[in-house]
Design an enzyme around this catalytic site. Sequence first.
Site, PDB file in Angstrom:
ATOM      1  N   LYS A 112       0.822  -0.923  -0.499  1.00  0.00           N
ATOM      2  CA  LYS A 112      -0.264  -0.276  -0.272  1.00  0.00           C
ATOM      3  C   LYS A 112       0.631   1.159  -0.104  1.00  0.00           C
ATOM      4  O   LYS A 112      -0.239   2.217  -0.155  1.00  0.00           O
ATOM      5  CB  LYS A 112      -1.372   0.178   1.486  1.00  0.00           C
ATOM      6  CG  LYS A 112      -2.101  -1.367   0.899  1.00  0.00           C
ATOM      7  CD  LYS A 112      -3.486  -0.518   2.196  1.00  0.00           C
ATOM      8  CE  LYS A 112      -4.354  -1.071   1.553  1.00  0.00           C
ATOM      9  NZ  LYS A 112      -6.253  -1.388   1.937  1.00  0.00           N
ATOM     10  N   LYS A 195      -4.766  -8.726  -6.986  1.00  0.00           N
ATOM     11  CA  LYS A 195      -6.198  -9.436  -6.766  1.00  0.00           C
ATOM     12  C   LYS A 195      -7.257  -7.387  -6.564  1.00  0.00           C
ATOM     13  O   LYS A 195      -6.715  -6.412  -6.994  1.00  0.00           O
ATOM     14  CB  LYS A 195      -6.270  -9.124  -4.479  1.00  0.00           C
ATOM     15  CG  LYS A 195      -6.500  -8.065  -3.813  1.00  0.00           C
ATOM     16  CD  LYS A 195      -6.507  -8.070  -2.397  1.00  0.00           C
ATOM     17  CE  LYS A 195      -6.722  -6.567  -1.734  1.00  0.00           C
ATOM     18  NZ  LYS A 195      -8.266  -6.556  -1.997  1.00  0.00           N
ATOM     19  N   LYS A 198     -10.662  -2.266  -3.283  1.00  0.00           N
ATOM     20  CA  LYS A 198     -11.321  -1.288  -3.869  1.00  0.00           C
ATOM     21  C   LYS A 198     -10.347   0.123  -4.034  1.00  0.00           C
ATOM     22  O   LYS A 198     -10.653   1.295  -5.096  1.00  0.00           O
ATOM     23  CB  LYS A 198     -12.189  -0.640  -2.349  1.00  0.00           C
ATOM     24  CG  LYS A 198     -12.671  -1.322  -2.307  1.00  0.00           C
ATOM     25  CD  LYS A 198     -13.145  -0.658  -0.947  1.00  0.00           C
ATOM     26  CE  LYS A 198     -14.049  -2.087   0.576  1.00  0.00           C
ATOM     27  NZ  LYS A 198     -12.717  -1.480   1.396  1.00  0.00           N
TER      28      LYS A 198
HETATM   29  P1  ATP Z   1      -8.520  -1.184   0.119  1.00  0.00           P
HETATM   30  O1  ATP Z   1      -8.310  -1.249  -1.225  1.00  0.00           O
HETATM   31  O2  ATP Z   1      -9.165  -0.067   0.950  1.00  0.00           O
HETATM   32  O3  ATP Z   1      -7.995  -2.161   1.248  1.00  0.00           O
HETATM   33  P2  ATP Z   1     -10.128  -4.144   0.448  1.00  0.00           P
HETATM   34  O4  ATP Z   1     -10.884  -4.765  -1.198  1.00  0.00           O
HETATM   35  O5  ATP Z   1      -8.810  -4.778  -0.049  1.00  0.00           O
HETATM   36  O6  ATP Z   1     -10.013  -2.226   0.172  1.00  0.00           O
HETATM   37  P3  ATP Z   1     -10.381  -4.293   2.261  1.00  0.00           P
HETATM   38  O7  ATP Z   1     -12.197  -3.510   3.012  1.00  0.00           O
HETATM   39  O8  ATP Z   1      -9.771  -3.642   2.389  1.00  0.00           O
HETATM   40  O9  ATP Z   1     -11.395  -4.016   1.401  1.00  0.00           O
HETATM   41  O10 ATP Z   1     -11.596  -5.139   2.932  1.00  0.00           O
HETATM   42  C1  ATP Z   1     -12.704  -6.069   3.360  1.00  0.00           C
HETATM   43  C2  ATP Z   1     -12.328  -7.862   3.613  1.00  0.00           C
HETATM   44  O11 ATP Z   1     -12.482  -8.433   2.135  1.00  0.00           O
HETATM   45  C3  ATP Z   1     -11.171  -8.332   3.956  1.00  0.00           C
HETATM   46  O12 ATP Z   1     -11.898  -9.327   4.957  1.00  0.00           O
HETATM   47  C4  ATP Z   1     -10.593  -9.074   2.680  1.00  0.00           C
HETATM   48  O13 ATP Z   1     -10.119  -9.870   2.933  1.00  0.00           O
HETATM   49  C5  ATP Z   1     -11.472  -8.889   1.452  1.00  0.00           C
HETATM   50  N1  ATP Z   1     -11.145  -8.731   0.415  1.00  0.00           N
HETATM   51  C6  ATP Z   1     -10.678  -7.923  -0.135  1.00  0.00           C
HETATM   52  N2  ATP Z   1     -10.288  -7.891  -1.292  1.00  0.00           N
HETATM   53  C7  ATP Z   1     -10.971  -9.595  -1.922  1.00  0.00           C
HETATM   54  C8  ATP Z   1     -10.292 -10.167  -2.372  1.00  0.00           C
HETATM   55  N3  ATP Z   1      -9.442  -8.976  -4.077  1.00  0.00           N
HETATM   56  N4  ATP Z   1     -10.691 -11.791  -3.120  1.00  0.00           N
HETATM   57  C9  ATP Z   1     -11.705 -11.722  -1.746  1.00  0.00           C
HETATM   58  N5  ATP Z   1     -11.394 -11.429  -0.504  1.00  0.00           N
HETATM   59  C10 ATP Z   1     -10.811  -9.511  -0.843  1.00  0.00           C
HETATM   60 MG    MG Z   2      -8.141  -3.828   1.657  1.00  0.00          MG
END
Ligand code: ATP
Ligand code: MG
Length: 332
Positions: A112, A195, A198
């Site tokens: 990050k 992955k 967001k």
């Molecule tokens: P950010 O990019 O802001 O970190 P994010 O998409 O990673 O956002 P989070 O809010 O950090 O989302 O994570 C919420 C949940 O979603 C966590 O349990 C994380 O492990 C899961 N998660 C996030 N992205 C994935 C993905 N691509 N595949 C499976 N699980 C995911």
């Molecule tokens: Mg995340």
Amino acid sequence: RPRVLSGIQPTADSFHFGNYLGALRQWVDLQEEHQPFFFIADLHAITVEQDPKVLRQRTLRAAAQLLAMGIDPDRSAIFVQSQVPEHAQLGWVLQCLTGFGEARRMTQFKDKSAKGGEGAASVGLFTYPILQAADILLYRPAYVPVGEDQRQHLELTRDLAQRFNSRYKKTFRLPEPYILKATAKITDLQDPTSKMSKSASSPSGIVEMLDEPNVSAKKIRSAVTDSGSEVRFDAEEKPGVSNLLTIYSALTGREIPDLEEQYAGRGYGDLKKDLAEVVVDFVTPFRARTLELLDDRTYLTEVLRRGAEQAGAVAAGTLRDVYDRVGFAAAG
Ligand code: ATP
Ligand code: MG
């Protein structure tokens, strides 16, 4: 009933398919047999800069989405992290128990902070996994349903729990990660070795739960596929097609070999066209329900208030034990 706990950051207007298939769907299922605590991680969100007005809106949107996907506020405590101050308070105690080198090993910080350089990243982004350990340990949960990217943070959480327990007195339960292998890492549609995220994915790489259904359909149809033409699950050789098969299987409950057979001798185009329809059927009612819930701010706020009250009662009990055990003098 064993407790479960998990959180999600309000860092976008919509959750995406990675969030849903990797974690949120398990939240819904685990409600049946467990006592759940689910929170919207606004303290974590500000580890990177957020517009205050947008953050507040996204917090409510997150709550509406959780309810729309089936989190039942009568069975689960849904709350906003900043409304339960014990998270930050236990976070501090755990920071003092974490080695600097230990925190440095967290790969998500490296990922990050890679874009802007380590020097530009906030200290909060660096210590984020320790706050996450506090989020979890406060509730003494048996399981923490998350995606694969959180495995390392869960290990740190267990290490810190163990360390506190042996240095002072048994206080924390060592939580188990609850990670479903098949959907633990949904990848970016345009960059299927990364992955879906967001904050890091491009808009065309993410299927958002709240996108207009025809937008989601278009994104699926324009997903990057791999060389060759055979529809076959092979995460190494065919990451794009494999990701689509994973999503397809997760949404329909059909086994991957069954899908491979159905598309034998047909091209990627057919697979994408059919999956686009499956996705539209899935997101259409979800979106309608979320928008409906967002019309009733009073209800959402009340659900969150009640959740914070339930969570706060548990968190306060744990923090009291912690403060006592580390030697803080009781207030008179
Ligand atoms: P950010 O990019 O802001 O970190 P994010 O998409 O990673 O956002 P989070 O809010 O950090 O989302 O994570 C919420 C949940 O979603 C966590 O349990 C994380 O492990 C899961 N998660 C996030 N992205 C994935 C993905 N691509 N595949 C499976 N699980 C995911
Ligand atoms: Mg995340």
